[in-house]
Design a protein around this motif. Sequence first.
Motif, short mmCIF file in Angstrom:
data_model
loop_
_atom_site.label_atom_id
_atom_site.label_comp_id
_atom_site.label_asym_id
_atom_site.label_seq_id
_atom_site.Cartn_x
_atom_site.Cartn_y
_atom_site.Cartn_z
N ARG A 185 -1.95 -4.50 6.25
CA ARG A 185 -2.67 -4.42 4.96
C ARG A 185 -4.06 -5.04 5.06
O ARG A 185 -5.04 -4.49 4.59
CB ARG A 185 -1.87 -5.15 3.86
CG ARG A 185 -0.76 -4.30 3.26
CD ARG A 185 -0.94 -4.04 1.75
NE ARG A 185 -1.41 -5.19 0.97
CZ ARG A 185 -0.63 -6.19 0.56
NH1 ARG A 185 0.66 -6.20 0.86
NH2 ARG A 185 -1.13 -7.17 -0.18
N GLU B 213 -6.35 -2.77 6.80
CA GLU B 213 -6.82 -1.65 5.96
C GLU B 213 -7.93 -2.11 5.02
O GLU B 213 -8.93 -1.41 4.83
CB GLU B 213 -5.65 -1.03 5.20
CG GLU B 213 -4.82 -0.14 6.15
CD GLU B 213 -3.42 0.19 5.62
OE1 GLU B 213 -3.07 -0.28 4.51
OE2 GLU B 213 -2.70 0.90 6.34
N GLN B 214 -7.77 -3.32 4.48
CA GLN B 214 -8.83 -3.89 3.64
C GLN B 214 -10.14 -3.98 4.41
O GLN B 214 -11.21 -3.59 3.93
CB GLN B 214 -8.49 -5.33 3.25
CG GLN B 214 -7.68 -5.51 2.00
CD GLN B 214 -7.22 -6.98 1.89
OE1 GLN B 214 -7.71 -7.86 2.63
NE2 GLN B 214 -6.29 -7.23 1.00
N GLN C 9 -11.06 -2.43 7.04
CA GLN C 9 -11.61 -1.11 7.37
C GLN C 9 -12.32 -0.49 6.19
O GLN C 9 -13.37 0.13 6.35
CB GLN C 9 -10.49 -0.19 7.85
CG GLN C 9 -10.19 -0.40 9.31
CD GLN C 9 -9.54 0.82 9.91
OE1 GLN C 9 -8.51 1.26 9.41
NE2 GLN C 9 -10.15 1.37 10.93
N SER C 10 -11.75 -0.67 4.99
CA SER C 10 -12.46 -0.05 3.88
C SER C 10 -13.75 -0.80 3.58
O SER C 10 -14.72 -0.20 3.14
CB SER C 10 -11.57 0.14 2.65
OG SER C 10 -10.84 -1.03 2.40
#
Lengths: 485, 104, 385
Positions: free
Chosen positions: A57, A60-61, A63-64
Motif C-alpha cells: 500500500r 502504491e502511495q 508511486q502515485s
Amino acid sequence: MTRVAVLGAGPAGLAAAEAALAAGAQVTVLDEGARPGGQFWRHRPGLTDPRMQHGVRRFEQLQSALAGAVVHSGAAVWSVELREPGERGGAVVLRAAVGPADGARREAVVVEADALVIATGAHDLALPIPGWTLPGVTTAGAAQALAKRDGVSVGRRTLVAGAGPFLLPVAQSLALVGSTVVGVHEASRIGALAGGWLPKPWQLLGKSAELAQYAGALARHRIPYRIGSGVVRVLGDERVEGAVVAQLDADWRPRPGTERVIECDAVALGHGFTPRLEAAVMLGCEVTGDRRGRFVVVDDGQRTTQPRVFAAGEVTGIGGADAALAEGAIAGYRAAGLAQDDERLHAALRVRDRMRRFARRLETAHGIRPGWTAWLDDDTIICRCEAVAKRAIVERAEVPLRAMRLATRAGLGPCQARTCGRAVEAIVAEARVSATGVTAAGQAVDGSDSAAPGGGDLGFERRPLLAPVRLGELGGADRPTCGEN
Amino acid sequence: MSGARGATAAHGSSGAHGSSGAHGSVEILVEGETVAGRAGQTIAGVLLGSGRVAWRGAQQGERGVFCGIGVCHDCLVTVNGVEGVRACQREAVHGDRVEREVRG
Amino acid sequence: MRIAVIGAGVVGAACALELAERGAEVVLVDRVGIAAETSSRCEGNLLVSDKAPGPEADLAIHSNARWRALADRLDAERTGGQPETEFEAKGGVVVAFPGGEEALRRFAAAQRGIGIRAEELDAERLLAAEPHLSPEVALAIHYPDDAQLQPSNTTQALAAAAVRHGARLVVAEVTGSRAEAGRIAAIETTAGAIEVDAVVNCAGPWAGELGRRLGAPLDIRPRRGVILVTTPMPQRVFHKVYDADYVGAVGSGDAALQTSTVVESTPGGTVLIGSSRERVGFDEHPGVDPVRAIAAKATRLFPFLEETILLRSYFGFRPYAPDHLPVIGEDPRVGGLFHATGHEGAGIGLAPATAELVAHAVLGAPTSLDPVPFLPGRPGIGVAA
Ligand SMILES: Cc1cc2nc3c(=O)[nH]c(=O)nc-3n(C[C@H](O)[C@H](O)[C@H](O)COP(=O)(O)OP(=O)(O)OC[C@H]3O[C@@H](n4cnc5c(N)ncnc54)[C@H](O)[C@@H]3O)c2cc1C
Ligand SMILES: Cc1cc2nc3c(=O)[nH]c(=O)nc-3n(C[C@H](O)[C@H](O)[C@H](O)COP(=O)(O)OP(=O)(O)OC[C@H]3O[C@@H](n4cnc5c(N)ncnc54)[C@H](O)[C@@H]3O)c2cc1C
Ligand code: FES
C-alpha cells in the motif's frame, strides 16, 4: 522553484521524492532499475507470490505521488558533479545513459538540480569461502531478488548462511518459490545476539510483527535455524553439490572438529550489507567508519558535508526499509528547503531516531567478526572477477594498496572491488599485522595509503564511474532536461 | 526528453509496460536454442528457469548469477550482438539472441 | 658511500638499484611505500615514436635499449609473489587523419635521421597490423622499437631487486635536512634522522617541494593526466596505436585541457586509453570533461570502441619542468644533493637511462650519454638565478 534530483528509487529515494514534491519542489528521480522500488519493492504481478511483499500500500502511495515528478527508469547514472557557483549559479549535474540495462547507444540524459538526494542503497556483503565461485552459490540478496522478481530459485535444496535478520525473509522466499531450505546458519552466537537483540532476532519489539511472521514461516516450512554456525566450504565439481558447515566461535573462527557436510545444490550467502558510496565519494561528501562499515556522514536533516547534497537510506547506515523511508522523507523536505523544525518533519524524525537504535543493535548482534579469515585456504579465490587467490594478496600486502591491486589485479575487474573490496582490505590488514620487515607506520589499512596522491582517502571506494557505460554513450546531447519549464 | 512526467515508463525495447506486460511468456534464443520464460523475467531469470545455473566462462570454471542485482558482473552475456550485458539486470524481450561470453 | 634515494616511484627504484649494484649503501625513503603514486597512476609506454630529435630523444633511445635487458632480468630474478614486468616489444603505430599526413611524414623523416626506425605502412599491411582501425585513417607509420610494460609492477620489481642488492626501504616522509660545511650530512624524516653522504631527489611531482625542504627549491609542476580503462575483451588492438596529434600535445605548455589518444591492450584483456594533459595543480577532481574528450577521439580511431564498456578511469600528475626536459644531476647550491625528476609523461621509459646518469653524477660511473642538457643548473627551472 527548487529543483531536487533524487538518485535511487528505493524506499529512501521514493520517500524523498514524495516529500520534496509535497514541499513544492520540482523533482527528477533517476534509477537504473527498469522500474522504481529499489531492492525492497520488486514484486511483479504474476511473478511474485504476494506473501513475499510487504508494504505494498505504501508503495502504491509513493508511486502515485511520483505522478508529479520526472522519472527516469533504466537510467544508469554514471557521473555526478558539483558545479561551483559561477555564471549559471551552483548546481548538481547528473549524467545517465537511459535505456535497457547495458544496452548500446542508450540515450544520454543530463539532469541539473539545485539539490541532490543520494539514495543509492546497499548491496550484499558476502564473505569469501572456499568454493564460493561454484555455480549455485549466490548472495542472499540474489536469492531474494530472483524469488521476488523472477519467481525462480537457483537450486532445489538451498542452504542459507551468513549473519543478520535478512536471512529470514530470504529463507521464506526460497521456500515460497519451491526450494527446500536445508537450513539457516547465523554466524553470530547467543552472546552477541543477546547483546543486540533478545535471544532470537524476531523477538525485538518494533520489528516484531514482520520478524515473527518469518519465524512462523521457518516453522511451517520446517527450516532449521542454527546460531553460531556458518558455511566454511562449498563442495562440488562443476556446481554446488554440498557445503561444509561448522560451529563458529564468538569471533567467527570455525571450531575444529565441528564440521559436517550438508547436501545441497545452492548456497545463499549474506554477511550483511555494504552501502553504495561511490556517488557520495565522487561529490566529495565525507564518509566515515572503520573496516566494519563506512557510511555517508549526515546531519540531523540528512545533509552531507556538501551543502547541496543530502543522503538517505542504506548509504547512511544499514537500518532496513522503514529507516530508509523516514530518512528519505527528511532528506526530501530539507532538500526542498523546509526548515528542520517544520512540523511536517516531526513524524519522520521520530521514526528515524527509533530506527537508528535498531541499526545499532543490528551491528552489535550481527556485525562481521575478524576471525572469519580462518576459514579461507591460501588458494581460495577472493577477487571473483580476476580470480585472485588469498595467497597472492598476502604476498603483496606489504606494498601500498594501489600497487598491490595493480600487481595482483585484486579488485581491478568489472565489479571494481564492489564484491571483494572489504575482504581484500581485511586480508591485507591481517597480513600486515603478522608481517615482519618492511611494514611501517603510515601504511593505514583502510585504503588511506592508496587512493589520492600524497595522502589519505578511500581506496576501493573511489570509483570514478558510478555505473557501466559504453564509450559511445559518453558524448551525447549535453542538454539539461530538468528545470526546463 | 526521455523522462516521462507522471509515468514510470521503462525505456527502450525492454518496454516493461509494453509488449512484455506482466503475464504471458517470452521466448529467447540461447546459443541458438529456443528457451521460454515468463514475461517480465530478466534474462538470468529465464536461464535459471530453464535449468541453467552457469553460462559464462571465467578464468576458472563457469559462472552464473552471484549478486543478482547488477553489482558483481558474474552473469555477463552477449545480447543481440552487444557484449557485456548483465543478465540479472536486463529484462528478456521476445526474440533476444543470447550468447555466452568467455573470459580469456 | 651512504646514499638516500627519496621517492620509491619508478625513478627512485631504478636509481636505488643502479647505485646499490655499484656498491653504494642505499636507503630508499618514501612517505607511502613502493610505487604508491605517479608510477602506479600512468601507462607503461616506452616510446621513441613521440620524440623529436634532441636530448630527450637521445635519452629515450638509450633507455629503450636498456629496458629490454633490464625487464628480462627483473622477470628472471622474480621471487615469490612478485609480479611480472609484462614487458612487450609490441611496436607502435602512429596514424594521421586526412590533413595530418604531411606533418607526420616530416616528423618521421626527422626521427629516421637520428636512428629511430619508422616505416610507412601501406593499406594492406595496416589492415593486417590493426584490422579494427578506422578506415578514415590516411597515413600510418610503424615504430618497431616502441614497447610497453606494467609500470607499477616494474617499479615493485626494481625496488625488490635493489633490496636484494642491499638497499634498505624506509617508509617515512622526508621533512628536512642537516648540512655540514655546505654539504648535506643527514636527512630528517618522520622516522628520525638518517646520516648520508648524498641524497637523490626522486620525488616526482613533489620534487619541487622536497627540494625546498632540502634547501634547494626547484620548479617542478604537476600536469594532470586522465586514463580510461575498458572491460576485458578478446584482443582487438595489437600495437600501441596513437593519433599523431599526440606529438603536438607532449611539448605544449598550454594549461587548457588537451587530449590525444593512445590506445593499447594489456595482458589483462582491458584496453587502456590515454590521455589528457591539464595544468591544474594537484586538483583531484578531473570531472567528466577529459573522459568524454578522450572517448570521442578513441572511438574515432577504433569505431568498435563505441560499444565497449568503460570500466574505470584514473588520473595521475606528471612531474614537469617549465622547459619540458628532465632534471638530472647535482644541485649547484647544496653539495651532495642530486635531482632526478621532471620526466613528465615519459618517466617510465626514461628510468634506466636516468639511473645511469645519476650513477655517473653521484659515483662517477661511466656513461655514453651527454649529461649536460639535463643538469639542474640550467636556466628556467628555478635553480639558476
Ligand atoms: C539484493 C537485495 C535484496 C533485498 N531485499 C530486501 C527485502 O526483500 N526485504 C527487506 O526488508 N530488505 C531487503 N533488502 C534490504 C534493502 O536494502 C533495504 O531494506 C531497502 O531497500 C533500502 O532502501 P534504500 O532506498 O536505502 O536503497 P535501495 O532499495 O537499495 O535503492 C537504491 C536504488 O538506487 C539505485 N541506484 C544505485 N546506484 C545507482 C546509479 N549509479 N544509477 C542509477 N540508480 C542507482 C538502485 O538501482 C536502487 O534501486 C535487500 C537488499 C538487497 C541488496
Ligand atoms: C596519465 C599519465 C600517463 C603516463 N604515461 C606514461 C607512459 O606511457 N610512459 C612513460 O614513460 N611515462 C608515463 N607517464 C609519466 C610517468 O608516470 C612519470 O614520469 C613517472 O611515473 C614519474 O616517476 P617518479 O618516480 O619520478 O615519481 P612518482 O612515481 O610519483 O614517485 C615519487 C615518490 O616520491 C614520494 N615522495 C614525495 N615527497 C616525499 C617526501 N617528502 N618524503 C618521502 N617521499 C616523498 C611519493 O610518495 C612518491 O612515491 C604518465 C604519467 C601520467 C600522469
Ligand atoms: S549476478 Fe551480479 S551482476 Fe548479475
